[in-house]
Design an enzyme around this catalytic site. Structure first.
Site, short mmCIF file in Angstrom:
data_model
loop_
_atom_site.label_atom_id
_atom_site.label_comp_id
_atom_site.label_asym_id
_atom_site.label_seq_id
_atom_site.Cartn_x
_atom_site.Cartn_y
_atom_site.Cartn_z
CB CYS A 151 30.98 45.09 30.95
SG CYS A 151 30.66 44.43 32.60
CB CYS A 202 39.74 45.85 47.17
SG CYS A 202 39.65 46.91 45.71
CB CYS A 243 38.97 42.55 45.05
SG CYS A 243 40.71 42.77 45.41
NE ARG A 269 45.87 42.98 41.83
CZ ARG A 269 45.18 44.03 42.32
NH1 ARG A 269 44.22 44.56 41.63
NH2 ARG A 269 45.46 44.49 43.52
CB CYS A 306 31.40 49.18 30.18
SG CYS A 306 30.92 50.38 31.46
CB CYS A 310 25.39 46.82 34.99
SG CYS A 310 26.16 48.41 35.32
CB CYS A 337 42.58 49.35 43.17
SG CYS A 337 42.82 48.08 41.91
#
Ligand code: SAM
Ligand code: DTB
Ligand code: SF4
Length: 318
Positions: A63, A131, A100, A263, A60, A56, A191
């Site tokens: 991550c 999702c 998801c 959640r 972040c 990616c 979400c």
């Protein structure tokens, strides 16, 4: 007791007062609100699948999938539809109500988008809620996903607007908010939640929850993640959280967003059964269920079933 009105005008001072309540008062308040809106003994189960792994462009700091950090992750291109459907079938057979799918992208590329739409149609056909989390979306992409039958789009704000640039530099908080606007305009359910344990202060958690609760419509689903420290990332050595921090955060989320599903998300492998039970008492009514999150381990389904049995918890499909 009458359900409290849904508010969108929460002040930071009010939210900080909630965070600072004596623990028993906070939990009692959250649980009281919880039971006027939900069956207090029921959990919704979502199963995750990472459909495109690693490489990616973003940075972040938490991550495992950023190309900028030396993590041990093996990258994988977008999965084939058949393999995804096989995983979805298994998730359904195991008792999940929502499937998801996550992709390690800043935003989806034109060349992959048709396959994403086909994936949604194929998973929907298995009679599961769907999702997706693919990074930033423009108006048109959100609309196309909606037309393909997608139910939820996950896009986390992760922390406060002030702390965000300390964790991520390749996109902005406003970028995240813009995607949420595009997703809402397309009539998708949202979400959206965050991560605690990244070195932020209680005030940052309060600001994150304030932003979520003051959106024009509350996110239908609010994942509260505890940082899973990943070797090789800037947050690898973040200071470990006190266990009550997540319980308080869940309780405040429940009070601010009374009819949203809250959640208890990443971080459960580090939690004992008692701590998870406290999170459910504080108003968490959903978990990620299945042996894996995106790239890291989750609690085993066997362990979860034992816990649900011990607590008398029913899940959506029972
Ligand atoms: N690339 C997309 C994006 O950034 O929205 C989708 C995938 S991204 C991995 C989804 C979310 O997982 C992040 O926003 C973050 O909240 C959560 N997450 C990722 N790594 C995590 C970690 N190590 N611990 C806790 N939560 C994490
Ligand atoms: C969310 O809030 N948490 C999930 C899901 N939405 C996409 C992801 C958690 C990831 C934990 C670290 C990993 O497995 O890579
Ligand atoms: Fe990429 Fe999403 Fe990970 Fe950020 S959180 S590095 S955008 S996969």
């Amino acid at each position: 007791m009458l359900a409290e009105p849904i508010r969108h005008d929460w002040q930071l001072t009010e939210i900080l007062e909630l965070f600072n309540l004596p623990f028993n008062d906070l939990i009692f308040k959250a649980q009281s609100i919880h039971r006027t809106n939900f069956n207090p003994n029921q959990l919704q189960l979502s199963t995750l699948l990472n459909i495109k792994t690693g490489a990616c462009s973003e940075d972040c700091g938490y991550c495992s999938q950023s190309a900028r950090f030396k993590t041990e992750l093996e990258k994988q291109p977008l999965m084939a539809i058949d393999a995804i459907v096989a995983e979805a079938k298994q998730a359904k057979a195991n008792g999940a109500s929502r499937f998801c799918m996550g992709a390690a992208w800043r935003s989806p590329k034109e060349r992959d988008f048709k396959q994403i739409l086909d994936i949604i149609r194929a998973v929907k056909a298995e009679d599961l809620e769907t999702c997706l989390t693919l990074g930033m979306l423009d108006d048109q992409q959100a609309q196309q996903l909606s037309e393909a039958g997608l139910d939820y789009y996950n896009h986390n704000l992760d922390t406060s607007a002030t702390y965000y640039p300390k964790v991520i530099s390749t996109h902005t908080y406003q970028d995240r908010l813009n995607t949420l606007t595009n997703v809402r305009k397309a009539n998708l359910k949202i979400c959206c939640g965050g991560i605690i344990g990244m070195g932020e202060k209680v005030q940052d958690r309060a600001e994150l929850l304030q932003t979520l609760a003051n959106l024009a419509i509350h996110p239908e689903s609010v994942p509260i993640n505890q940082l899973v420290p990943i070797a090789g990332t800037p947050l690898e050595h973040a200071e470990q959280l006190d266990s009550f921090a997540i319980v308080r955060c869940i309780a405040v989320a429940r009070i601010l967003m009374p009819s949203s599903n809250i959640r208890l998300s990443a971080g459960r492998t580090e939690m004992n059964d008692e701590l998870q039970a406290l999170c459910f008492l504080a108003g968490a009514n959903s978990v990620f269920y299945g042996e894996k999150l995106l790239t890291t381990d989750n609690k085993s389904t066997e362990h979860d079933h034992n816990l649900f049995n011990k607590l008398g918890i029913i899940t959506s499909y029972e």
